[in-house]
Motif scaffolding. Structure first.
Motif, short mmCIF file in Angstrom:
data_model
loop_
_atom_site.label_atom_id
_atom_site.label_comp_id
_atom_site.label_asym_id
_atom_site.label_seq_id
_atom_site.Cartn_x
_atom_site.Cartn_y
_atom_site.Cartn_z
N ARG A 165 0.83 -1.21 0.00
CA ARG A 165 0.00 0.00 0.00
C ARG A 165 0.86 1.25 0.00
N PHE B 242 2.01 2.50 -3.24
CA PHE B 242 0.95 3.15 -4.00
C PHE B 242 0.57 4.51 -3.40
N ALA C 152 -0.61 5.00 -0.38
CA ALA C 152 -1.72 4.93 0.56
C ALA C 152 -1.25 4.88 2.01
N PRO D 80 -2.59 8.16 -3.16
CA PRO D 80 -2.77 7.28 -4.32
C PRO D 80 -2.95 8.08 -5.61
N ARG D 81 -3.55 9.26 -5.48
CA ARG D 81 -3.78 10.11 -6.65
C ARG D 81 -2.45 10.41 -7.36
N ILE E 235 -1.14 7.26 -9.06
CA ILE E 235 -1.87 6.96 -10.30
C ILE E 235 -1.38 7.85 -11.43
N PHE F 288 -3.33 -0.29 -8.63
CA PHE F 288 -3.39 -1.08 -7.40
C PHE F 288 -4.70 -1.85 -7.36
N GLY G 14 -11.95 -2.07 -3.68
CA GLY G 14 -11.60 -2.19 -5.08
C GLY G 14 -12.57 -1.53 -6.02
N LEU H 205 -13.01 5.62 -13.37
CA LEU H 205 -12.85 6.48 -12.18
C LEU H 205 -11.41 6.97 -11.96
N PRO H 206 -10.38 6.10 -11.99
CA PRO H 206 -9.04 6.62 -11.69
C PRO H 206 -8.47 7.50 -12.81
N ILE I 184 -10.12 9.47 -15.17
CA ILE I 184 -11.29 10.13 -15.76
C ILE I 184 -10.88 11.10 -16.86
N ARG J 282 -9.62 -0.89 -15.17
CA ARG J 282 -9.51 0.54 -14.88
C ARG J 282 -8.07 1.03 -14.96
N TRP J 283 -7.12 0.10 -14.73
CA TRP J 283 -5.72 0.52 -14.79
C TRP J 283 -5.16 0.48 -16.20
N ALA K 130 -12.49 2.93 -1.29
CA ALA K 130 -12.33 2.60 -2.71
C ALA K 130 -12.09 3.86 -3.53
N VAL L 101 -10.66 6.67 -2.57
CA VAL L 101 -9.29 7.16 -2.34
C VAL L 101 -8.29 6.32 -3.13
N ALA M 165 -8.82 4.88 -5.81
CA ALA M 165 -8.97 5.13 -7.24
C ALA M 165 -8.53 6.56 -7.58
N GLY M 166 -7.90 7.23 -6.62
CA GLY M 166 -7.34 8.54 -6.90
C GLY M 166 -8.34 9.69 -6.81
#
Lengths: 506, 330
Positions: free
Chosen positions: A307, A310, A312, A332-333, A336, A342, A351, A364-365, A367, A418-419, B211, B213, B215-216
């Motif tokens: 974590r 990443f 977190a 995490p932002r 990413i 992750f 998740g 979502l990650p 966008i 999503r990744w 979730a 957070v 996911a950014g």
């Protein structure tokens, strides 16, 4: 032969798309210690929960001393003669040991709603004496060590005996998981003592322990009892195979698709990373396209470390770098944005957002890949998500369907998708990516990992089992007490044995 | 006892049809309730359907809609703002005090004060990790107190016509300006929600913050934004109330707290966050407004209104709450 105390016949339980128990049959005879062994996800916890009334099986029988019973709650199971020592302990921390032992069964120790402390202590002492436990019944529970509390739990379960006027069945759920080796020896001695008062079911995923303590052992795999053996009469390799199953060969893990990465440059470098109280000066490299397995027991620090990579969790010292460039992620932002992905272990909680659609979850990650400036471009979103849903063969009625309506395996594929939408995935951290998936879905996830590896994504894998770690990884980093204890190469031609890694884990 | 029953593998297959039925029910129920209510009131008194009464109803709904629109944002991202009514009261005092110096701009100043107050509450909630329920309950008392001190616990009258724009009728159709202002707030939020990804961020944070957070999603900023907008709306609502009563007073808007929460949940926004929206809130506000008109048409004692709001809030929450979010209901 005497009548079995506990007889379980063809117990079955389904949860939506997954079969938790697909027919479990076993028996426990008087004063016997029976081992139940199986990998994570083999159905051990569902089985135990059905035996104490926390889960209602769909079909099958539970017989106690020859009588079929339907168990409705823990209290009901207790009055029928089955008690469980929970892995995550069930004692109330801020009251005395005696109150815990007699909770709900105080009887004459309460008169007119008022505790008679001397009587309470005496009754508790009777239970503690059965296992020769020296804990003071008037001690406050949370002043005891974990091992002592476990003994108190056992004593509590033994109190069932007085209520039912018969010797109870005691279920021990992974009792050694948080004990150190001395405490494990003491526990084993207690189990020997326990069998003079009860029959014992000892559940574990550790073969060596079960071999040591049990009279007979049942092997659970994919929710079924697949074998029964007597320790000392079967060789360990045979048992390993029984636990993992014959399908757990190279093809299941797509080992032939493992690419050679020895000539590839390093993508992710972890340099002296420490997390306060968790891990200390951890260093390792991951090459482009390499899958590095992080192995370690609970408390080894591998979850927290993954974590932290990443963003977190906060690093207390050390740093990571990508392609030579030092990165300090504060969230995490930020990770990413640098091309990290992750997949968390708890899919439903961490998740995915269960109330949102597949498309919304997938984009979502990243966008911005479906936005023009600040504005959403819905047609472009539909196109991109549809494309990935097809590539990953996510079985879904439509990308506008709620992600909660998908099966676990398809949800996980959407979470992986999503990744990939950004097209610039550089490092992927997978925390138990196959947890809770059935065999077919697992295999598809493995295949996806191989594909990503072939496209130069550096992958850090925390697998569900040692076998999975070994089969999927190019290299295994073993962690113990927050430090790297070994680095073991795992090329296709010469995969290490689970034992080699296990030795360095504990 | 700390026995954790594993709910990771829920009974999804059986749950889906039930959930769909529930979702459908929740989606259309508020609209149906509104239509039924309008028909009932119209039956009791056909004059209600005349344009003039409808416009009057819309006018009276304006402050409620402005407050509810802001508070809905906070609820959507999983927190709650109990301070909106008290904050609107405080802002009404400031508007009344500032009109002599600032004229109509006093309302803008009040909006800024409200936004700042909201931002402070949001920051305390997010940074100090204190439940929003507590922060805004404390805030409710603080803003009420400031309003009392600033007004010396008395009503502050407003002279002149500098606030007339916020309480007048426009054009031949005689559209109430307050209703247009409130509609403008709702349309602005709806546009941001439709054209940008902001709505998803609010829903993700409200529905599954861990979730979101991972996911950014900038969860902290989203919450700060929600509280700030909620505060700004309270400031605007304070201005609208001053315009129609020609005075600001501590406690002026206090009785609106329960109707605001009732409007949001009756509209179908889940009190647990992650599900809802501005369209639902508009419908909720209309339901509450028609209900209020209907009760007076039916000659019901206004004191009974509070009882009805109370029952309504509990009833609506019982339908929309996501119980899977709680292990134990406190």
């Amino acid at each position: 032969m005497s009548v079995p105390v506990l007889n379980v016949v063809d117990l079955k339980k389904r949860y939506a798309e997954t079969t938790a128990l697909g027919g479990v049959t076993f028996e426990v005879r008087p004063h016997e210690v029976v081992g139940l062994i199986g990998e994570n996800g083999a159905g051990k916890s569902t089985l135990l929960k059905s035996l104490v009334g926390l889960v209602q099986p769909d079909s099958g029988r539970i017989e106690l001393r020859g009588n079929a019973v339907k168990l409705r709650s823990v209290a009901h199971a207790g009055s029928a003669g089955i008690g469980m020592v929970f892995q995550e302990q069930s004692l109330i921390p801020n009251v005395t040991v005696a109150e815990n032992i007699l909770l709900g069964a105080e009887g004459g120790a309460v008169r007119g709603g008022i505790y008679r402390w001397r009587e309470l202590a005496r009754r508790a002492q009777v239970q503690l004496d059965k296992i020769g436990c020296l804990v003071d019944p008037m001690a406050i529970t949370d002043t005891l060590s974990f091992a002592q509390r476990q003994l108190v739990e056992i004593a509590k379960v033994l109190a069932i005996e007085e209520r039912t006027h018969a010797e109870p069945v005691v279920l021990l759920d992974e009792p050694t998981s948080v004990l150190d080796s001395d405490e494990i020896e003491i526990l084993f001695a207690q189990i020997e003592r326990l069998r003079t008062h009860a029959s014992v079911v000892f559940v574990s995923h550790r073969l060596d322990e079960v071999m040591k303590v049990a009279d007979r052992v049942y092997v659970l795999r994919n929710g079924q009892t697949v074998g029964e053996f007597v320790p000392g009469q079967t060789d360990e390799a045979e048992l390993q195979r029984m636990m993992i199953g014959r399908d757990a060969q190279g093809s299941h893990y797509h080992e032939d698709a493992q690419v050679d990465v020895s000539a590839k440059p390093v993508r992710l470098r972890v340099s002296g990373v420490s997390l306060k109280g968790v891990c200390d000066a951890v260093s390792f490299d991951v090459r482009r396209g390499e899958v590095v397995g992080l192995a370690g027991v609970q408390g080894s620090g591998r979850e927290e470390l993954s974590r932290a990579l990443f963003g977190a969790e906060t690093l207390s010292s050390g740093h990571i770098s990508i392609e030579g460039e030092v990165k300090r992620f504060r969230s995490p932002r930020a990770a990413i944005a640098a091309g990290f992905g992750f997949v968390p272990a708890e899919r439903r909680r961490e998740g995915m957002v269960a109330t949102m659609t597949i498309a919304e979850n997938v984009t979502l990650p990243h966008i911005t890949t479906v936005c023009n400036g600040p504005f959403l471009d819905r047609p472009r979103e539909r196109r991109i998500v549809n494309d990935w849903v097809q590539k990953l063969r996510v079985k879904a009625p439509s990308i506008a369907a709620s992600i909660a309506t998908l099966s676990g395996g398809n949800q996980q594929k959407a979470v992986l998708a999503r990744w990939m939408v950004s097209g610039d995935l550089r490092v992927l951290i997978l925390d138990h990516p196959t947890r809770g998936l059935d065999v077919g879905a697992k295999s598809e996830v493995y295949k996806l990992i191989r594909t990503l590896s072939a496209t130069d994504v550096a992958i850090v894998l925390l697998a569900d089992s040692l076998e999975e770690t070994i089969a999927m990884s190019h290299r295994v980093i073993v962690m113990k007490d927050g430090k790297v204890s070994a680095e073991i190469p795992a090329p296709v031609s010469s995969k290490p044995s689970p034992l080699e890694i296990l030795e360095r884990m504990i | 006892m700390s026995i954790k029953v594993d709910d990771k593998i829920g009974t999804v297959r059986r749950a889906i049809p039930v959930r769909d039925a529930r979702a459908l029910f929740l989606r259309f129920m508020p609209g149906i309730v509104l239509v039924v209510l309008v028909l009932a009131v119209a039956l009791a008194n056909p004059l209600f359907l005349r344009p003039n009464s409808l416009l009057t109803a819309a006018d009276s709904a304006a402050p409620l809609l402005v407050l509810a629109a802001g508070a809905m944002l906070v609820i959507l991202c999983g927190s709650i703002d109990l301070s909106v009514a008290a904050l609107a009261s405080m802002c009404s005092v400031f508007v009344a005090l500032w009109v002599p110096a600032l004229g109509g701009w006093a309302v803008l100043a009040a909006v800024l004060v409200g936004a700042t107050a909201g931002l402070i509450q949001g920051a305390v909630h997010v940074v100090a990790q204190i439940p929003s329920f507590i922060v805004t309950l404390g805030g409710l008392a603080v803003w009420s107190g400031i309003g009392l001190v600033a007004s010396s616990a008395a009503t502050v009258g407003v002279e002149g016509d500098s606030l007339e724009w916020a309480f007048t009728r426009i054009g031949d159709a005689r559209i109430p300006s307050a209703a247009l202002i409130a509609a403008g707030v709702a349309v602005l939020i709806a546009a941001v929600f439709w054209f940008t990804p902001v709505r998803r961020w609010f829903e993700a944070v409200g529905s599954a913050e861990p979730a979101a957070v991972l996911a950014g999603v900038p969860a902290a900023q989203i919450k700060l934004a929600a509280f700030t907008v909620s505060g700004a709306c309270a400031g605007l609502a304070g201005g609208l109330l001053v315009a129609r009563t020609y005075s600001g007073a501590p406690g002026l808007a206090d009785s609106l707290l329960l109707p605001v929460v009732a409007a949001i949940v009756v509209g179908g926004t889940a009190i647990t966050g992650g599900y809802g929206g501005i369209g639902r809130t508009v419908i909720g506000v209309l339901i509450i407004t028609v209900l209020r008109v209907g009760l007076s048409v039916a000659g019901v004692d206004p004191s009974i209104e509070q009882i009805i709001y109370g029952v309504l809030v509990i009833g609506a929450v019982s339908l929309t709450i996501d119980r899977s979010k709680f292990q134990v209901m406190k």
